[in-house]
Every structure is written in C-alpha cells, then in structure tokens.
Motif scaffolding. Sequence first.
Motif, PDB file in Angstrom:
ATOM      1  N   ALA A   1       4.190   5.384  -5.584  1.00 56.72           N
ATOM      2  CA  ALA A   1       4.406   5.261  -6.908  1.00 56.72           C
ATOM      3  C   ALA A   1       3.360   6.380  -7.607  1.00 56.72           C
ATOM      4  N   ARG A   2       2.077   6.149  -7.064  1.00 56.79           N
ATOM      5  CA  ARG A   2       1.206   7.334  -7.569  1.00 56.79           C
ATOM      6  C   ARG A   2       1.694   8.646  -7.616  1.00 56.79           C
ATOM      7  N   ALA A   3       2.333   9.102  -6.566  1.00 56.36           N
ATOM      8  CA  ALA A   3       2.871  10.406  -6.201  1.00 56.36           C
ATOM      9  C   ALA A   3       3.769  10.751  -7.437  1.00 56.36           C
ATOM     10  N   TYR A   4       4.806   9.644  -7.642  1.00 55.78           N
ATOM     11  CA  TYR A   4       5.841   9.905  -8.510  1.00 55.78           C
ATOM     12  C   TYR A   4       5.294   9.829 -10.013  1.00 55.78           C
ATOM     13  N   ARG A   5       4.181   8.927 -10.082  1.00 59.54           N
ATOM     14  CA  ARG A   5       3.594   9.053 -11.531  1.00 59.54           C
ATOM     15  C   ARG A   5       3.050  10.317 -12.071  1.00 59.54           C
ATOM     16  N   GLN A   6       2.461  11.044 -11.002  1.00 60.53           N
ATOM     17  CA  GLN A   6       1.618  12.314 -11.306  1.00 60.53           C
ATOM     18  C   GLN A   6       2.798  13.217 -11.438  1.00 60.53           C
ATOM     19  N   ARG A   7       3.780  13.167 -10.886  1.00 62.53           N
ATOM     20  CA  ARG A   7       4.932  14.276 -11.270  1.00 62.53           C
ATOM     21  C   ARG A   7       5.747  14.065 -12.245  1.00 62.53           C
ATOM     22  N   LEU A   8       5.916  12.641 -12.629  1.00 66.53           N
ATOM     23  CA  LEU A   8       6.796  12.355 -14.033  1.00 66.53           C
ATOM     24  C   LEU A   8       5.967  12.418 -15.303  1.00 66.53           C
ATOM     25  N   GLU A   9       4.691  12.578 -15.139  1.00 62.86           N
ATOM     26  CA  GLU A   9       3.834  12.333 -16.382  1.00 62.86           C
ATOM     27  C   GLU A   9       4.281  13.571 -17.373  1.00 62.86           C
ATOM     28  N   PRO A  10       4.534  14.814 -17.052  1.00 63.48           N
ATOM     29  CA  PRO A  10       4.818  15.876 -17.974  1.00 63.48           C
ATOM     30  C   PRO A  10       6.097  15.204 -18.895  1.00 63.48           C
ATOM     31  N   TYR A  11       7.029  14.670 -17.977  1.00 67.99           N
ATOM     32  CA  TYR A  11       8.485  14.213 -18.559  1.00 67.99           C
ATOM     33  C   TYR A  11       8.226  12.983 -19.576  1.00 67.99           C
TER      34      TYR A  11
ATOM     35  N   ARG B   1      15.485  19.538 -12.384  1.00 67.78           N
ATOM     36  CA  ARG B   1      13.993  19.347 -12.332  1.00 67.78           C
ATOM     37  C   ARG B   1      13.630  17.788 -11.840  1.00 67.78           C
ATOM     38  N   LEU B   2      14.349  16.837 -12.254  1.00 62.87           N
ATOM     39  CA  LEU B   2      13.901  15.609 -11.970  1.00 62.87           C
ATOM     40  C   LEU B   2      14.607  15.381 -10.628  1.00 62.87           C
ATOM     41  N   TRP B   3      15.525  15.882 -10.160  1.00 63.99           N
ATOM     42  CA  TRP B   3      16.157  15.710  -8.855  1.00 63.99           C
ATOM     43  C   TRP B   3      15.372  16.567  -7.736  1.00 63.99           C
ATOM     44  N   ARG B   4      14.591  17.714  -8.119  1.00 61.31           N
ATOM     45  CA  ARG B   4      13.695  18.120  -7.272  1.00 61.31           C
ATOM     46  C   ARG B   4      12.432  17.273  -6.927  1.00 61.31           C
ATOM     47  N   ILE B   5      11.979  16.585  -7.949  1.00 61.63           N
ATOM     48  CA  ILE B   5      10.868  15.722  -7.739  1.00 61.63           C
ATOM     49  C   ILE B   5      11.358  14.605  -6.938  1.00 61.63           C
ATOM     50  N   TYR B   6      12.441  14.142  -7.272  1.00 63.84           N
ATOM     51  CA  TYR B   6      13.084  13.067  -6.173  1.00 63.84           C
ATOM     52  C   TYR B   6      12.912  13.456  -4.847  1.00 63.84           C
ATOM     53  N   GLU B   7      13.467  14.582  -4.451  1.00 65.58           N
ATOM     54  CA  GLU B   7      13.722  15.170  -3.023  1.00 65.58           C
ATOM     55  C   GLU B   7      12.419  15.371  -2.519  1.00 65.58           C
ATOM     56  N   GLU B   8      11.684  16.063  -3.218  1.00 63.47           N
ATOM     57  CA  GLU B   8      10.167  16.787  -2.745  1.00 63.47           C
ATOM     58  C   GLU B   8       9.386  15.679  -2.220  1.00 63.47           C
ATOM     59  N   THR B   9       9.287  14.416  -3.390  1.00 67.66           N
ATOM     60  CA  THR B   9       8.303  13.441  -3.047  1.00 67.66           C
ATOM     61  C   THR B   9       8.862  12.757  -1.826  1.00 67.66           C
ATOM     62  N   ASN B  10      10.234  12.099  -1.734  1.00 69.51           N
ATOM     63  CA  ASN B  10      10.797  11.652  -0.681  1.00 69.51           C
ATOM     64  C   ASN B  10      10.466  12.350   0.518  1.00 69.51           C
ATOM     65  N   ARG B  11      10.688  13.438   0.593  1.00 64.95           N
ATOM     66  CA  ARG B  11      10.385  14.359   1.547  1.00 64.95           C
ATOM     67  C   ARG B  11       8.866  14.590   2.257  1.00 64.95           C
ATOM     68  N   SER B  12       8.202  14.557   1.222  1.00 62.08           N
ATOM     69  CA  SER B  12       6.657  14.403   1.611  1.00 62.08           C
ATOM     70  C   SER B  12       6.304  13.214   2.417  1.00 62.08           C
ATOM     71  N   PHE B  13       6.897  12.237   2.219  1.00 56.87           N
ATOM     72  CA  PHE B  13       6.599  10.965   2.703  1.00 56.87           C
ATOM     73  C   PHE B  13       7.414  10.988   4.173  1.00 56.87           C
TER      74      PHE B  13
ATOM     75  N   LYS C   1       0.963  -1.047  -0.037  1.00 58.87           N
ATOM     76  CA  LYS C   1       0.115   0.035   0.083  1.00 58.87           C
ATOM     77  C   LYS C   1       0.935   1.319   0.159  1.00 58.87           C
ATOM     78  N   VAL C   2       1.881   1.208   0.764  1.00 58.48           N
ATOM     79  CA  VAL C   2       2.973   2.496   0.950  1.00 58.48           C
ATOM     80  C   VAL C   2       3.214   2.476  -0.459  1.00 58.48           C
ATOM     81  N   SER C   3       3.879   1.434  -0.851  1.00 58.74           N
ATOM     82  CA  SER C   3       4.591   1.521  -2.376  1.00 58.74           C
ATOM     83  C   SER C   3       3.777   2.097  -3.644  1.00 58.74           C
ATOM     84  N   ARG C   4       2.397   1.450  -3.248  1.00 55.81           N
ATOM     85  CA  ARG C   4       1.442   2.044  -4.554  1.00 55.81           C
ATOM     86  C   ARG C   4       1.223   3.550  -4.208  1.00 55.81           C
ATOM     87  N   ASN C   5       1.171   4.040  -3.009  1.00 56.32           N
ATOM     88  CA  ASN C   5       0.864   5.506  -2.951  1.00 56.32           C
ATOM     89  C   ASN C   5       2.285   6.223  -2.884  1.00 56.32           C
TER      90      ASN C   5
END
Length: 140
Positions: A19-29, A103-115, A13-17
């Motif tokens: 993955a969903r957060a990353y998927r939304q942020r990676l879609e534009p790329y 930009r990708l590093w920001r997604i990486y850090e912000e998503t990780n930090r969010s959790f 469940k945690v992994s899917r949550n």
Amino acid sequence: MLFQDCLCFALGKVSRNMARAYRQRLEPYGLTQPQFFLLIALYEEEEITISQLARKVAQDKSTLTGILDRLERDGLVVRSASPDDRRAIHVRLTPKAWKLKRRLWRIYEETNRSFLSRLTPTERAVLMQAVAKLEGGEHD
C-alpha cells in the motif's frame, strides 16, 4: 504461537508495504489505492454494473458507492441506468480516465513486478495457490 508467526500480522505487514509503494506512486494523480484498483478493474471490463464491479473487486456495494462518488466527482467515471433494467447502474470510464490508462497501468505492473521479483517462479506459483486457498476457505 509467537506473534511474528501470526498469519494475519505477516500478511498485514506485506499489505502495508505494498500500500505504501502504491500510495507514493499514486500521489501525483490524487488517487487513493481503492480508487486506483477500481480504475484498473474498469480498464479490464469497461461497461459493468455496480454489482458486477463489487464482486470483481471484492467490495460491498456501499463501500464501492463511496469510492465511485469520488471518482465521479473527479471526472473519471460516470454512472448511468441500464437501458434494460433501470435498477441496474452501469459504470463507465470517462475520456479523462482513458488518458491516464497507460500511466496507471505502468504503476500497476511495475509495483506488482517489484514485489513478485523477490520470488522465484516456483515461489510465485505456490504463493498464488496459497492465496487462492485462503481466499476461498471458510473461517470460524
């Protein structure tokens, strides 16, 4: 044991949550999560063999090859034979991939930090210790 007490289900469940957060942020790329994490790994260690990269990202070489095929098709990585050992293939990022780094590093850090922000510093340390134990343990 109750279903909700199953470790595999809880971690899934945690992994899917996540993955969903990353998927939304990676879609534009146009990147998938596996592609994204390969790029992050390559930003840390750019000139690396496929075998070293497979160990670093905990993927088997055949899975990794498919992901690299798509990254190469999209102009983000190149593969070349090692000058020292023609059997060894090196992976390098292209200028196009380097332009995306910030930009990708920001997604990486912000998503990780969010959790991780949902946990206290002590809980984070305990979580990382527990994950390390689970990763390294033998299973039946």
